[in-house]
Enzyme design. Structure first.
Site, PDB file in Angstrom:
ATOM      1  CE  LYS A 110       0.470  34.587  20.270  1.00  0.00           C
ATOM      2  NZ  LYS A 110      -0.159  33.280  20.048  1.00  0.00           N
TER       3      LYS A 110
HETATM    4  C1  LIG Z   1      -1.088  32.781  20.903  1.00  0.00           C
HETATM    5  C2  LIG Z   1      -2.017  31.761  20.383  1.00  0.00           C
HETATM    6  C3  LIG Z   1      -3.232  31.485  21.026  1.00  0.00           C
HETATM    7  C4  LIG Z   1      -3.635  32.152  22.326  1.00  0.00           C
HETATM    8  O1  LIG Z   1      -3.862  33.532  22.166  1.00  0.00           O
HETATM    9  P1  LIG Z   1      -3.784  34.497  23.444  1.00  0.00           P
HETATM   10  O2  LIG Z   1      -3.902  35.869  22.895  1.00  0.00           O
HETATM   11  O3  LIG Z   1      -2.473  34.236  24.087  1.00  0.00           O
HETATM   12  O4  LIG Z   1      -4.923  34.116  24.322  1.00  0.00           O
HETATM   13  C5  LIG Z   1      -4.069  30.575  20.433  1.00  0.00           C
HETATM   14  N1  LIG Z   1      -3.736  29.925  19.307  1.00  0.00           N
HETATM   15  C6  LIG Z   1      -2.577  30.159  18.671  1.00  0.00           C
HETATM   16  C7  LIG Z   1      -2.263  29.413  17.434  1.00  0.00           C
HETATM   17  C8  LIG Z   1      -1.686  31.096  19.176  1.00  0.00           C
HETATM   18  O5  LIG Z   1      -0.540  31.334  18.544  1.00  0.00           O
END
Ligand SMILES: *Cc1c(COP(=O)(O)O)cnc(C)c1O
Length: 464
Positions: A110
């Site tokens: 993210k």
């Molecule tokens: C947020 C997250 C996900 C899922 O991603 P989305 O965009 O919500 O589908 C998977 N793995 C990790 C480590 C995350 O932080």
């Protein structure tokens, strides 16, 4: 480039406005009026670009109301906080490519989007002279990445709700140890979906949203999806031999943001054979793809907590395309869903879905076994989210295809699960050493809309 709403209720807006709007004012999600398509020659010319140069090429197609020099500067500043020179390097292990997305400040993918979004907000607010109160819900990673994206930035407050005790200890510390005065953590007694519903309700209260200049950083913000489109191109450029070579991307999925970015890349003409949607036991999206059953279950807590989600907010963006870009059909589907907890799809729609996606649901025992076996076989440590995608790729992708698995978090971020699987705690990267001894700040409250609203009002008043 203009942006429209999946619900069809807003006049088209430019990129700048789309970033500041977050959720569309009609309750829908923003999407580009038309997704640009990249021709083969352009794609070939992108193969040797650095991450930042590639990001500029992709972003400038969608953010044409930001001067090129400014956009380049924002991109450079955003990725200067990453500890790997390639930003999102690709490694090859056990017949699979792994796209490492965890070299940012909070060790999860993210950061790729939220470092950029923080800088974009600062830039746009500086130009307009406005203030922004960011409100978001997190199951762990979004919140810490968002907080690190805007900590200490001028004209911005950030309020992040997380479900108390349902994030990993390190995730909680990465949020609560950021004590900059503009950062406000709320630990709610409830689930992630409770937190997300509160945030949605605050944004749907247009008078409140307006008065307190609310903005979103959740994966509903278009700029986040856009930033994530870049690394699909980057990975493809690293692994494909020829311009037309088809790749499968395995994506550990929660809110459907990451995989939707892959879908946008596919629509832009990136040769993606299939998107492999990998879930844990919270598998509403897997059930949808495999059998057309889109009905909510209850949220189960797992070793991959950032995927412990039932109602995926970005799914609406995909539905817009699945429904032939017909906002009336989107509105109807969500009205049905609100009434009955289910959504119905035609045979033709489901055939389309299976054309674009593969899916696997991977349970916790399989996840831990995958971490252990992968470590034994290769020496490479997977975090539990990444392991869900790896297991899905091992099961669903033939060995003669190119599979790229998105590594969404650093194993040390979910050390407990990794230790359970391998018998040893993963080594801590520098950013986590001593984090449990830092001062912290966090407000605990019920998962209650009015309590949260009062808290925001109070903090905003203190500052005036
Ligand atoms: C947020 C997250 C996900 C899922 O991603 P989305 O965009 O919500 O589908 C998977 N793995 C990790 C480590 C995350 O932080």
């Amino acid at each position: 480039m203009k942006y429209i709403s999946t619900r069809g209720g807003i006049a088209p807006v430019g990129f700048r406005e789309a970033v500041m709007m977050g959720l569309a004012t009609d309750g829908g999600l923003l999407l580009p009026e038309a997704i640009p398509v990249i021709d083969q020659a352009t794609l070939a010319s992108w193969k040797e670009l650095s991450y930042q140069e590639l990001a500029f090429q992709v972003l400038s197609l969608f953010a044409d109301d930001i001067p090129a020099d400014d956009l380049r500067r924002l991109i450079d500043r955003s990725y200067a906080t990453f500890t790997h020179p390639e930003i999102t390097p690709v490694v090859h292990q056990d017949g699979l490519y792994i796209l490492e997305l965890f070299h940012g400040p909070t060790l999860a993918f993210k950061d790729v989007a939220l470092q950029l979004l923080g800088n974009l907000f600062e830039y746009l607010l500086h130009e307009s002279g406005q203030k922004l109160n960011i409100v978001g819900a997190t199951s762990g990673d979004t919140g810490s990445a968002a907080i690190h994206g805007v900590r200490g930035k001028e004209n911005i407050n950030i309020f992040i709700l997380h479900p108390q005790g349902k994030t990993s200890p390190i995730q909680a510390l990465q949020m609560t140890t950021v004590t900059d005065p503009n950062v406000h953590n709320i630990a709610a007694r409830g689930t992630f979906d409770d937190c997300q519903n509160i945030v949605k309700a605050l944004f749907n209260d247009l008078a409140f949203k307006e008065e307190y200049s609310l903005g979103a950083v959740n994966s509903i913000n278009w700029a986040r999806v856009l930033a994530q489109v870049v690394y699909y191109f980057y990975a493809w450029c690293r692994v494909s031999g020829q311009e037309t070579e088809q790749v499968v991307f395995a994506v550990p999925t929660g809110n459907f943001g990451d995989i939707f970015a892959g879908y946008v890349a596919k629509r832009m003409g990136l040769p993606i054979d299939k998107l492999l949607l990998a879930t844990n036991e919270n598998n509403i999206l897997s059930r949808f793809i495999s059998s057309g059953d889109y009905s909510v279950g209850t949220v189960v807590s797992t070793v991959s907590p950032s995927m412990d989600i039932q109602v995926a907010s970005n799914f609406e963006r995909y539905l817009f395309y699945l429904f032939g870009e017909d906002p009336a059909r989107v509105r109807q589907a969500f009205a049905d869903f609100a009434a009955s907890g289910r959504m119905e799809f035609t045979e033709a729609e489901m055939a389309q879905v299976r054309e674009e996606f593969l899916t696997r649901s991977v349970n916790q025992a399989e996840t831990l076994a995958t971490i252990e076996a992968f470590h034994k076989g290769t020496g490479y440590l997977l975090d539990p989210h990444t392991a869900v995608g790896i297991k899905a790729a091992q099961d669903a992708v033939a060995s003669d295809r190119i599979a790229v698995c998105l590594a969404t978090a650093h194993p040390a971020k979910f050390g407990e699960a990794v230790e359970k699987a391998t018998g040893a705690a993963p080594p801590l990267p520098t950013s986590l050493q001593g984090i449990d001894r830092l001062p912290s700040r966090c407000e605990v409250m019920d998962a209650d809309l009015e309590q949260v609203r009062r808290f925001i009002i109070e903090k905003c008043r203190v500052q005036h």
